[in-house]
Scaffold this motif. Sequence first.
Motif, PDB file in Angstrom:
ATOM      1  N   LEU A  13       0.827  -1.208   0.000  1.00  0.00           N
ATOM      2  CA  LEU A  13       0.000   0.000   0.000  1.00  0.00           C
ATOM      3  C   LEU A  13       0.860   1.256   0.000  1.00  0.00           C
ATOM      4  CD1 LEU A  13      -2.805   1.222   0.084  1.00  0.00           C
ATOM      5  CD2 LEU A  13      -2.755   1.051   2.566  1.00  0.00           C
ATOM      6  N   MET A  14       1.914   1.261   0.810  1.00  0.00           N
ATOM      7  CA  MET A  14       2.811   2.415   0.867  1.00  0.00           C
ATOM      8  C   MET A  14       3.525   2.615  -0.462  1.00  0.00           C
ATOM      9  SD  MET A  14       4.448   2.218   4.681  1.00  0.00           S
ATOM     10  CE  MET A  14       5.516   3.587   4.386  1.00  0.00           C
ATOM     11  N   THR A  15       3.941   1.511  -1.100  1.00  0.00           N
ATOM     12  CA  THR A  15       4.607   1.596  -2.399  1.00  0.00           C
ATOM     13  C   THR A  15       3.675   2.197  -3.441  1.00  0.00           C
ATOM     14  OG1 THR A  15       5.894  -0.376  -1.854  1.00  0.00           O
ATOM     15  CG2 THR A  15       5.814   0.253  -4.175  1.00  0.00           C
ATOM     16  N   ALA A  16       2.410   1.788  -3.409  1.00  0.00           N
ATOM     17  CA  ALA A  16       1.437   2.314  -4.367  1.00  0.00           C
ATOM     18  C   ALA A  16       1.227   3.808  -4.163  1.00  0.00           C
ATOM     19  CB  ALA A  16       0.109   1.572  -4.224  1.00  0.00           C
ATOM     20  N   LEU A  17       1.170   4.229  -2.899  1.00  0.00           N
ATOM     21  CA  LEU A  17       0.966   5.649  -2.610  1.00  0.00           C
ATOM     22  C   LEU A  17       2.155   6.482  -3.043  1.00  0.00           C
ATOM     23  CD1 LEU A  17      -0.743   5.478   0.898  1.00  0.00           C
ATOM     24  CD2 LEU A  17      -1.783   6.185  -1.265  1.00  0.00           C
ATOM     25  N   VAL A  18       3.359   5.969  -2.830  1.00  0.00           N
ATOM     26  CA  VAL A  18       4.564   6.695  -3.247  1.00  0.00           C
ATOM     27  C   VAL A  18       4.586   6.845  -4.756  1.00  0.00           C
ATOM     28  CG1 VAL A  18       7.078   6.526  -3.399  1.00  0.00           C
ATOM     29  CG2 VAL A  18       5.928   6.062  -1.239  1.00  0.00           C
ATOM     30  N   GLY A  19       4.078   5.827  -5.474  1.00  0.00           N
ATOM     31  CA  GLY A  19       4.083   5.864  -6.931  1.00  0.00           C
ATOM     32  C   GLY A  19       3.071   6.830  -7.511  1.00  0.00           C
ATOM     33  N   CYS A  20       2.096   7.265  -6.717  1.00  0.00           N
ATOM     34  CA  CYS A  20       1.085   8.189  -7.225  1.00  0.00           C
ATOM     35  C   CYS A  20       1.686   9.576  -7.421  1.00  0.00           C
ATOM     36  CB  CYS A  20      -0.081   8.288  -6.244  1.00  0.00           C
ATOM     37  SG  CYS A  20      -1.070   6.795  -6.179  1.00  0.00           S
ATOM     38  N   ASP A  21       1.421  10.174  -8.564  1.00  0.00           N
ATOM     39  CA  ASP A  21       1.928  11.519  -8.844  1.00  0.00           C
ATOM     40  C   ASP A  21       0.870  12.534  -8.445  1.00  0.00           C
ATOM     41  OD1 ASP A  21       3.042  13.809  -9.761  1.00  0.00           O
ATOM     42  OD2 ASP A  21       3.168  13.201 -11.859  1.00  0.00           O
ATOM     43  N   LYS A  22       1.091  13.212  -7.335  1.00  0.00           N
ATOM     44  CA  LYS A  22       0.135  14.205  -6.867  1.00  0.00           C
ATOM     45  C   LYS A  22       0.119  15.434  -7.757  1.00  0.00           C
ATOM     46  CE  LYS A  22       0.401  12.749  -2.042  1.00  0.00           C
ATOM     47  NZ  LYS A  22       0.757  13.112  -0.674  1.00  0.00           N
ATOM     48  N   GLU A  23       1.088  15.527  -8.662  1.00  0.00           N
ATOM     49  CA  GLU A  23       1.180  16.675  -9.536  1.00  0.00           C
ATOM     50  C   GLU A  23       0.611  16.392 -10.917  1.00  0.00           C
ATOM     51  OE1 GLU A  23       2.456  19.923  -8.760  1.00  0.00           O
ATOM     52  OE2 GLU A  23       2.055  19.063  -6.822  1.00  0.00           O
ATOM     53  N   ASP A  24      -0.182  15.314 -11.058  1.00  0.00           N
ATOM     54  CA  ASP A  24      -0.823  15.052 -12.343  1.00  0.00           C
ATOM     55  C   ASP A  24      -1.723  16.216 -12.715  1.00  0.00           C
ATOM     56  OD1 ASP A  24       0.385  12.672 -12.810  1.00  0.00           O
ATOM     57  OD2 ASP A  24      -1.306  11.409 -12.246  1.00  0.00           O
ATOM     58  N   ILE A  25      -1.825  16.476 -14.006  1.00  0.00           N
ATOM     59  CA  ILE A  25      -2.687  17.561 -14.466  1.00  0.00           C
ATOM     60  C   ILE A  25      -3.882  16.974 -15.213  1.00  0.00           C
ATOM     61  CG2 ILE A  25      -0.822  19.231 -14.562  1.00  0.00           C
ATOM     62  CD1 ILE A  25      -0.674  18.821 -17.554  1.00  0.00           C
ATOM     63  N   SER A  26      -4.926  17.780 -15.317  1.00  0.00           N
ATOM     64  CA  SER A  26      -6.158  17.350 -15.979  1.00  0.00           C
ATOM     65  C   SER A  26      -5.889  17.010 -17.442  1.00  0.00           C
ATOM     66  CB  SER A  26      -7.195  18.470 -15.890  1.00  0.00           C
ATOM     67  OG  SER A  26      -8.313  18.201 -16.719  1.00  0.00           O
ATOM     68  N   ASP A  27      -6.628  16.025 -17.965  1.00  0.00           N
ATOM     69  CA  ASP A  27      -6.547  15.689 -19.384  1.00  0.00           C
ATOM     70  C   ASP A  27      -7.380  16.625 -20.250  1.00  0.00           C
ATOM     71  OD1 ASP A  27      -4.733  13.626 -19.283  1.00  0.00           O
ATOM     72  OD2 ASP A  27      -6.251  12.053 -19.094  1.00  0.00           O
ATOM     73  N   ASN A  28      -8.164  17.495 -19.613  1.00  0.00           N
ATOM     74  CA  ASN A  28      -9.007  18.429 -20.350  1.00  0.00           C
ATOM     75  C   ASN A  28      -8.298  19.780 -20.430  1.00  0.00           C
ATOM     76  OD1 ASN A  28     -10.985  20.076 -21.406  1.00  0.00           O
ATOM     77  ND2 ASN A  28     -12.596  19.383 -20.037  1.00  0.00           N
ATOM     78  N   TRP A  29      -7.918  20.193 -21.628  1.00  0.00           N
ATOM     79  CA  TRP A  29      -7.152  21.438 -21.763  1.00  0.00           C
ATOM     80  C   TRP A  29      -7.920  22.635 -21.222  1.00  0.00           C
ATOM     81  CZ3 TRP A  29      -8.636  25.844 -24.188  1.00  0.00           C
ATOM     82  CH2 TRP A  29      -9.688  25.776 -25.102  1.00  0.00           C
ATOM     83  N   VAL A  30      -9.266  22.582 -21.247  1.00  0.00           N
ATOM     84  CA  VAL A  30     -10.091  23.698 -20.794  1.00  0.00           C
ATOM     85  C   VAL A  30      -9.846  24.019 -19.317  1.00  0.00           C
ATOM     86  CG1 VAL A  30     -12.483  24.484 -20.472  1.00  0.00           C
ATOM     87  CG2 VAL A  30     -11.847  23.238 -22.546  1.00  0.00           C
ATOM     88  N   ASP A  31      -9.407  23.016 -18.547  1.00  0.00           N
ATOM     89  CA  ASP A  31      -9.115  23.239 -17.126  1.00  0.00           C
ATOM     90  C   ASP A  31      -7.888  24.121 -16.929  1.00  0.00           C
ATOM     91  OD1 ASP A  31     -11.307  21.740 -16.335  1.00  0.00           O
ATOM     92  OD2 ASP A  31     -10.158  19.873 -16.265  1.00  0.00           O
ATOM     93  N   MET A  32      -7.114  24.320 -17.989  1.00  0.00           N
ATOM     94  CA  MET A  32      -5.940  25.193 -17.970  1.00  0.00           C
ATOM     95  C   MET A  32      -4.932  24.802 -16.893  1.00  0.00           C
ATOM     96  SD  MET A  32      -5.650  27.486 -20.316  1.00  0.00           S
ATOM     97  CE  MET A  32      -6.712  27.672 -21.752  1.00  0.00           C
ATOM     98  N   GLU A  33      -4.750  23.504 -16.718  1.00  0.00           N
ATOM     99  CA  GLU A  33      -3.693  23.025 -15.828  1.00  0.00           C
ATOM    100  C   GLU A  33      -2.469  22.696 -16.668  1.00  0.00           C
ATOM    101  OE1 GLU A  33      -6.553  21.020 -12.409  1.00  0.00           O
ATOM    102  OE2 GLU A  33      -5.085  19.779 -13.445  1.00  0.00           O
ATOM    103  N   PHE A  34      -1.298  23.001 -16.144  1.00  0.00           N
ATOM    104  CA  PHE A  34      -0.062  22.722 -16.865  1.00  0.00           C
ATOM    105  C   PHE A  34       1.076  22.573 -15.872  1.00  0.00           C
ATOM    106  CE2 PHE A  34      -0.550  27.288 -16.523  1.00  0.00           C
ATOM    107  CZ  PHE A  34       0.696  27.738 -16.138  1.00  0.00           C
ATOM    108  N   LYS A  35       2.151  21.948 -16.338  1.00  0.00           N
ATOM    109  CA  LYS A  35       3.368  21.859 -15.541  1.00  0.00           C
ATOM    110  C   LYS A  35       4.435  22.728 -16.175  1.00  0.00           C
ATOM    111  CE  LYS A  35       3.033  17.215 -13.558  1.00  0.00           C
ATOM    112  NZ  LYS A  35       3.676  15.888 -13.540  1.00  0.00           N
ATOM    113  N   LEU A  36       5.131  23.435 -15.330  1.00  0.00           N
ATOM    114  CA  LEU A  36       6.262  24.263 -15.736  1.00  0.00           C
ATOM    115  C   LEU A  36       7.445  23.742 -14.945  1.00  0.00           C
ATOM    116  CD1 LEU A  36       7.020  26.713 -17.432  1.00  0.00           C
ATOM    117  CD2 LEU A  36       6.442  28.156 -15.498  1.00  0.00           C
ATOM    118  N   GLY A  37       8.440  23.186 -15.647  1.00  0.00           N
ATOM    119  CA  GLY A  37       9.427  22.402 -14.925  1.00  0.00           C
ATOM    120  C   GLY A  37       8.691  21.206 -14.363  1.00  0.00           C
ATOM    121  N   ASN A  38       8.782  20.976 -13.057  1.00  0.00           N
ATOM    122  CA  ASN A  38       8.027  19.876 -12.443  1.00  0.00           C
ATOM    123  C   ASN A  38       6.937  20.395 -11.509  1.00  0.00           C
ATOM    124  OD1 ASN A  38       9.622  20.848 -10.439  1.00  0.00           O
ATOM    125  ND2 ASN A  38      10.491  18.884  -9.821  1.00  0.00           N
ATOM    126  N   LYS A  39       6.567  21.671 -11.652  1.00  0.00           N
ATOM    127  CA  LYS A  39       5.553  22.283 -10.792  1.00  0.00           C
ATOM    128  C   LYS A  39       4.245  22.455 -11.544  1.00  0.00           C
ATOM    129  CE  LYS A  39       8.601  22.867  -7.499  1.00  0.00           C
ATOM    130  NZ  LYS A  39       8.583  22.030  -6.301  1.00  0.00           N
TER     131      LYS A  39
END
Length: 200
Positions: A13-39
């Motif tokens: 369970l801990m391994t699975a949680l560590v593997g989750c990327d909390k910085e994932d962005i929406s697949d819908n461009w309209v949400d206007m989420e993006f990554k700059l560098g790794n932020k």
Amino acid sequence: MKKLLVVLLAVLLMTALVGCDKEDISDNWVDMEFKLGNKKYSLPCSFQDFSKNGWLLEESYELQPADYTIDMYEVWNKDFYDQGRDLYAFILMDFENYGDKAQDIKDCHVYWVAFSTIYDDEKISNGYEIELAKKIKWGSTEEEIVAAYGPVEEGNREAYEGGYIILVYENTTKNMYSRMVLYLLDDGGLYSVILSKYPE
């Protein structure tokens, strides 16, 4: 045996949680989420979201409530410096005051941003990476972009002599207008992006 299974389950369970990327962005461009560098960022957002990650704005300009800029202020970061050309990779921004009193643009929201890998027709070395919805990045081709976001509406694609293309995506949802302009080189893919999102 039961204790061993519990321990193994906890480790998995801990391994699975560590593997989750909390910085994932929406697949819908309209949400206007993006990554700059790794932020991760999302428009409109406070300029402080950029400031805390090292982006600097030298200008100081006061905006009245509901007022906005159209001057494209230059924002830069010490982490992205092209030593050969003695310049920083930069972002252009415009701001809007969503508050009820006058405040400096550094305390306002960013509603418009422009990114590029090229300055004065030359590529910037040691520039920032960008990731848009559905993993679109610098160098993505028109085919990859259309596969990710669908074809642009009629009149929103222009091809120019010199080998570059402009694609414009627009959407109005919940009284918010979203616009994404993508610039591509025929032989180099995506090299510049303009994003904007604001109330209609």
